[in-house]
Scaffold this motif. Sequence first.
Motif, PDB file in Angstrom:
ATOM      1  N   GLN A 188       0.824  -1.195   0.000  1.00 31.23           N
ATOM      2  CA  GLN A 188       0.000   0.000   0.000  1.00 31.23           C
ATOM      3  C   GLN A 188       0.866   1.257   0.000  1.00 31.23           C
ATOM      4  O   GLN A 188       0.443   2.317  -0.443  1.00 31.23           O
ATOM      5  CB  GLN A 188      -0.936   0.014   1.211  1.00 31.23           C
ATOM      6  CG  GLN A 188      -1.977   1.115   1.184  1.00 31.23           C
ATOM      7  CD  GLN A 188      -2.841   1.074  -0.066  1.00 31.23           C
ATOM      8  OE1 GLN A 188      -3.692   0.198  -0.218  1.00 31.23           O
ATOM      9  NE2 GLN A 188      -2.609   1.999  -1.005  1.00 31.23           N
ATOM     10  N   PHE A 189       2.112   1.153   0.437  1.00 33.09           N
ATOM     11  CA  PHE A 189       3.020   2.298   0.437  1.00 33.09           C
ATOM     12  C   PHE A 189       3.829   2.334  -0.859  1.00 33.09           C
ATOM     13  O   PHE A 189       3.759   1.416  -1.683  1.00 33.09           O
ATOM     14  CB  PHE A 189       3.944   2.263   1.657  1.00 33.09           C
ATOM     15  CG  PHE A 189       4.896   1.098   1.698  1.00 33.09           C
ATOM     16  CD1 PHE A 189       6.167   1.195   1.160  1.00 33.09           C
ATOM     17  CD2 PHE A 189       4.524  -0.102   2.288  1.00 33.09           C
ATOM     18  CE1 PHE A 189       7.056   0.124   1.200  1.00 33.09           C
ATOM     19  CE2 PHE A 189       5.400  -1.180   2.345  1.00 33.09           C
ATOM     20  CZ  PHE A 189       6.664  -1.068   1.793  1.00 33.09           C
ATOM     21  N   HIS A 190       4.603   3.407  -1.020  1.00 34.59           N
ATOM     22  CA  HIS A 190       5.378   3.612  -2.249  1.00 34.59           C
ATOM     23  C   HIS A 190       6.864   3.392  -1.981  1.00 34.59           C
ATOM     24  O   HIS A 190       7.559   4.294  -1.502  1.00 34.59           O
ATOM     25  CB  HIS A 190       5.148   5.026  -2.787  1.00 34.59           C
ATOM     26  CG  HIS A 190       3.808   5.224  -3.396  1.00 34.59           C
ATOM     27  ND1 HIS A 190       3.538   4.980  -4.722  1.00 34.59           N
ATOM     28  CD2 HIS A 190       2.631   5.620  -2.840  1.00 34.59           C
ATOM     29  CE1 HIS A 190       2.265   5.235  -4.970  1.00 34.59           C
ATOM     30  NE2 HIS A 190       1.685   5.619  -3.839  1.00 34.59           N
ATOM     31  N   PRO A 191       7.410   2.225  -2.311  1.00 38.17           N
ATOM     32  CA  PRO A 191       8.839   1.972  -2.076  1.00 38.17           C
ATOM     33  C   PRO A 191       9.744   2.738  -3.035  1.00 38.17           C
ATOM     34  O   PRO A 191      10.943   2.880  -2.783  1.00 38.17           O
ATOM     35  CB  PRO A 191       8.961   0.461  -2.303  1.00 38.17           C
ATOM     36  CG  PRO A 191       7.894   0.154  -3.309  1.00 38.17           C
ATOM     37  CD  PRO A 191       6.750   1.068  -2.958  1.00 38.17           C
ATOM     38  N   GLU A 192       9.181   3.227  -4.144  1.00 38.38           N
ATOM     39  CA  GLU A 192      10.006   3.876  -5.160  1.00 38.38           C
ATOM     40  C   GLU A 192      10.405   5.300  -4.810  1.00 38.38           C
ATOM     41  O   GLU A 192      11.325   5.856  -5.431  1.00 38.38           O
ATOM     42  CB  GLU A 192       9.286   3.871  -6.523  1.00 38.38           C
ATOM     43  CG  GLU A 192       8.081   4.786  -6.636  1.00 38.38           C
ATOM     44  CD  GLU A 192       6.777   4.167  -6.147  1.00 38.38           C
ATOM     45  OE1 GLU A 192       5.713   4.656  -6.570  1.00 38.38           O
ATOM     46  OE2 GLU A 192       6.833   3.213  -5.353  1.00 38.38           O
ATOM     47  N   VAL A 193       9.730   5.931  -3.836  1.00 34.40           N
ATOM     48  CA  VAL A 193      10.069   7.311  -3.483  1.00 34.40           C
ATOM     49  C   VAL A 193      11.122   7.317  -2.383  1.00 34.40           C
ATOM     50  O   VAL A 193      11.185   6.404  -1.550  1.00 34.40           O
ATOM     51  CB  VAL A 193       8.820   8.109  -3.050  1.00 34.40           C
ATOM     52  CG1 VAL A 193       7.775   8.122  -4.152  1.00 34.40           C
ATOM     53  CG2 VAL A 193       8.233   7.568  -1.767  1.00 34.40           C
ATOM     54  N   SER A 194      11.921   8.359  -2.382  1.00 31.65           N
ATOM     55  CA  SER A 194      13.027   8.423  -1.419  1.00 31.65           C
ATOM     56  C   SER A 194      12.531   8.544   0.014  1.00 31.65           C
ATOM     57  O   SER A 194      13.262   8.253   0.954  1.00 31.65           O
ATOM     58  CB  SER A 194      13.939   9.616  -1.758  1.00 31.65           C
ATOM     59  OG  SER A 194      13.212  10.828  -1.738  1.00 31.65           O
ATOM     60  N   HIS A 195      11.273   8.951   0.207  1.00 32.33           N
ATOM     61  CA  HIS A 195      10.726   9.103   1.559  1.00 32.33           C
ATOM     62  C   HIS A 195      10.548   7.758   2.270  1.00 32.33           C
ATOM     63  O   HIS A 195      10.443   7.725   3.496  1.00 32.33           O
ATOM     64  CB  HIS A 195       9.366   9.813   1.514  1.00 32.33           C
ATOM     65  CG  HIS A 195       9.388  11.103   0.749  1.00 32.33           C
ATOM     66  ND1 HIS A 195      10.144  12.184   1.128  1.00 32.33           N
ATOM     67  CD2 HIS A 195       8.748  11.481  -0.383  1.00 32.33           C
ATOM     68  CE1 HIS A 195       9.962  13.177   0.263  1.00 32.33           C
ATOM     69  NE2 HIS A 195       9.129  12.770  -0.659  1.00 32.33           N
ATOM     70  N   SER A 196      10.459   6.660   1.511  1.00 34.93           N
ATOM     71  CA  SER A 196      10.265   5.347   2.126  1.00 34.93           C
ATOM     72  C   SER A 196      11.610   4.750   2.522  1.00 34.93           C
ATOM     73  O   SER A 196      12.443   4.437   1.666  1.00 34.93           O
ATOM     74  CB  SER A 196       9.542   4.390   1.164  1.00 34.93           C
ATOM     75  OG  SER A 196       8.174   4.711   1.066  1.00 34.93           O
ATOM     76  N   GLU A 197      11.810   4.598   3.822  1.00 32.07           N
ATOM     77  CA  GLU A 197      13.035   3.990   4.331  1.00 32.07           C
ATOM     78  C   GLU A 197      13.121   2.545   3.843  1.00 32.07           C
ATOM     79  O   GLU A 197      12.168   1.784   3.946  1.00 32.07           O
ATOM     80  CB  GLU A 197      13.022   4.043   5.862  1.00 32.07           C
ATOM     81  CG  GLU A 197      14.294   3.573   6.523  1.00 32.07           C
ATOM     82  CD  GLU A 197      14.207   3.604   8.045  1.00 32.07           C
ATOM     83  OE1 GLU A 197      15.245   3.366   8.688  1.00 32.07           O
ATOM     84  OE2 GLU A 197      13.097   3.844   8.579  1.00 32.07           O
ATOM     85  N   HIS A 198      14.256   2.174   3.297  1.00 34.31           N
ATOM     86  CA  HIS A 198      14.497   0.815   2.781  1.00 34.31           C
ATOM     87  C   HIS A 198      13.620   0.468   1.578  1.00 34.31           C
ATOM     88  O   HIS A 198      13.514  -0.712   1.219  1.00 34.31           O
ATOM     89  CB  HIS A 198      14.304  -0.247   3.874  1.00 34.31           C
ATOM     90  CG  HIS A 198      15.193  -0.073   5.057  1.00 34.31           C
ATOM     91  ND1 HIS A 198      16.550   0.068   4.951  1.00 34.31           N
ATOM     92  CD2 HIS A 198      14.900   0.010   6.388  1.00 34.31           C
ATOM     93  CE1 HIS A 198      17.086   0.221   6.153  1.00 34.31           C
ATOM     94  NE2 HIS A 198      16.103   0.205   7.044  1.00 34.31           N
ATOM     95  N   GLY A 199      13.001   1.487   0.941  1.00 32.52           N
ATOM     96  CA  GLY A 199      12.174   1.198  -0.229  1.00 32.52           C
ATOM     97  C   GLY A 199      12.969   0.573  -1.358  1.00 32.52           C
ATOM     98  O   GLY A 199      12.510  -0.360  -2.025  1.00 32.52           O
ATOM     99  N   THR A 200      14.188   1.070  -1.574  1.00 36.24           N
ATOM    100  CA  THR A 200      15.041   0.513  -2.626  1.00 36.24           C
ATOM    101  C   THR A 200      15.376  -0.945  -2.345  1.00 36.24           C
ATOM    102  O   THR A 200      15.381  -1.787  -3.252  1.00 36.24           O
ATOM    103  CB  THR A 200      16.336   1.333  -2.747  1.00 36.24           C
ATOM    104  OG1 THR A 200      16.005   2.679  -3.109  1.00 36.24           O
ATOM    105  CG2 THR A 200      17.264   0.750  -3.788  1.00 36.24           C
ATOM    106  N   GLU A 201      15.645  -1.263  -1.069  1.00 32.24           N
ATOM    107  CA  GLU A 201      15.958  -2.649  -0.699  1.00 32.24           C
ATOM    108  C   GLU A 201      14.760  -3.572  -0.897  1.00 32.24           C
ATOM    109  O   GLU A 201      14.913  -4.730  -1.285  1.00 32.24           O
ATOM    110  CB  GLU A 201      16.444  -2.707   0.746  1.00 32.24           C
ATOM    111  CG  GLU A 201      17.810  -2.071   0.981  1.00 32.24           C
ATOM    112  CD  GLU A 201      17.725  -0.599   1.321  1.00 32.24           C
ATOM    113  OE1 GLU A 201      16.704   0.036   0.971  1.00 32.24           O
ATOM    114  OE2 GLU A 201      18.669  -0.072   1.943  1.00 32.24           O
ATOM    115  N   VAL A 202      13.554  -3.053  -0.636  1.00 31.91           N
ATOM    116  CA  VAL A 202      12.343  -3.852  -0.863  1.00 31.91           C
ATOM    117  C   VAL A 202      12.212  -4.198  -2.339  1.00 31.91           C
ATOM    118  O   VAL A 202      11.940  -5.352  -2.710  1.00 31.91           O
ATOM    119  CB  VAL A 202      11.092  -3.091  -0.368  1.00 31.91           C
ATOM    120  CG1 VAL A 202       9.813  -3.789  -0.836  1.00 31.91           C
ATOM    121  CG2 VAL A 202      11.096  -2.990   1.148  1.00 31.91           C
ATOM    122  N   LEU A 203      12.434  -3.200  -3.215  1.00 33.52           N
ATOM    123  CA  LEU A 203      12.372  -3.454  -4.657  1.00 33.52           C
ATOM    124  C   LEU A 203      13.460  -4.434  -5.088  1.00 33.52           C
ATOM    125  O   LEU A 203      13.220  -5.332  -5.905  1.00 33.52           O
ATOM    126  CB  LEU A 203      12.524  -2.143  -5.425  1.00 33.52           C
ATOM    127  CG  LEU A 203      11.354  -1.152  -5.322  1.00 33.52           C
ATOM    128  CD1 LEU A 203      11.720   0.170  -5.986  1.00 33.52           C
ATOM    129  CD2 LEU A 203      10.098  -1.730  -5.949  1.00 33.52           C
TER     130      LEU A 203
END
Length: 533
Positions: A188-203
Amino acid sequence: MTEPLENSIHAGHDLLVVLDFGSQYAHLIVRRLRDIGFYSELHPYDVGPERLMELKPKGLILSGGPASVYESDSPHLDARIFSLGIPILGICYGMQEIAYQLGGKVECGDKREYGHATLQVVEDPADGGALFHGLKTSCSVWMSHGDRVISLPEGFYPIARTENCNYAAVYGQPNAHASVLAPIYGLQFHPEVSHSEHGTEVLANFCRAVCGCRGDWYMEAFLEEAIRTIREQTGEHALVVGALSGGVDSTVAALLVSRAIGDRFRGIFVDNGLLRKNEATDVMAMLRDQMHVQVDCINASTHFLDALAGVTDPEEKRKTIGNQFIKVFEEQARKISADFLLQGTLYPDVIESISHKGPSATIKTHHNVGGLPQRMRLKLIEPLRYLFKDEVRKLGLVLGLPAEVVYRHPFPGPGLAIRVLGEITSERLNKLREADAIFLHELRRAGLYEQIGQAFAVLLSSKAVGVMGDFRTYEEVIALRAVATSDYMTADWYPLPFEVLRRISLRIVNEVSGVNRIVYDVTSKPPGTIEWE
């Protein structure tokens, strides 16, 4: 209009396909994946399973979007795609689409959730824990949604939640649902934006652990593949002609083709009289002397300025310049008897043409959209067609371009014509050239040029009263523009230090004859555009 040649850019690379449901972040998903070494492409949400099978992606990512899945006119995925055996990750609207299509329920939330939220990973997520493997069980993520999933399809269960969202991340096991033949995840959250902590790692976890992608996308490999592809496209004897502006896109494209086919590439640099100070001399020295590219400089400034006499409307300026450029370029290309036309088309241009909403409203005409007249009968070659701007810069460095060329600020195709508001004359162009040169010099002197995405001066169409040397003046006004941006789709005005602005202002009014007032543009994009016209 000539048709672009087919490009097999992802041959040899594991492909991830992002399906666009109209999200402002859709292109950002693709960029993030490429940044971490996974080749990806953006395709419209309604791509059929037959086309996907041709592309052979290792994984699918469903983007967010502004619609609600339960509305009658909402965009929907072809349900057969769930049965292809391709792992899927749905983000925001993409997650809601998964739930809606497979028997879950989505409804309008009590309130829109926008901003930071604390994500709590479920302690024992079983196989679904691949997305969060190696990460903290609690982290900050970025939410941007009004609807929410209130019940999950058969075979799905939650793997993370937030205070206001029970289904912040979900997992669907293969074969636990009649239609699901591969792992399916929803966020439901956006992993692609820099505001999401560890979003890049999730992708990255989705790409590597779930889809089995190798992560082999980097510019050194692309260079080898592009050279091979260009040679295959052009054969052993064909000639390629290309228009060079001195900007990073056309320079990298020309250098790439020149590297592939040598002197069978001929560049044409048109001095249209609308360039920055010393630009023609500097560009030719860089292309010919430093990079050893075959290029001819055509001085056509008189033709352009004569055609622009009395033209003040921005769109009319662009069309006039475009028509004059075609005349000059067509004449030169005919002399060369070329077979191919090189264009520096970038991936954002392609993305705009495949939006599920159709073509967007024309804000301003791009100087080379539409190609050249059909009578030229040239085949298009577009080696940068699937690259983002930052990837083009990386490729330029790999090709050996100097950093000052690679990171040079963009310059519009119509040149200073759209930075001289109102009537275009040689005198007004010279005023702007001098002011612009002072502005950029002082930014470099202050160590700010590299921190700014784009900076330039604009000569306004109005005059202002001033006092210079005890005399009343009524002279031209210069506006300064500097923006911070990473993708040029959005931008924020750059907060230049007052002392730097003071020094720039003093220099311009003292050194540029006929200018008595300086203003600084503090408008972001949106609502404004980066350029004034």
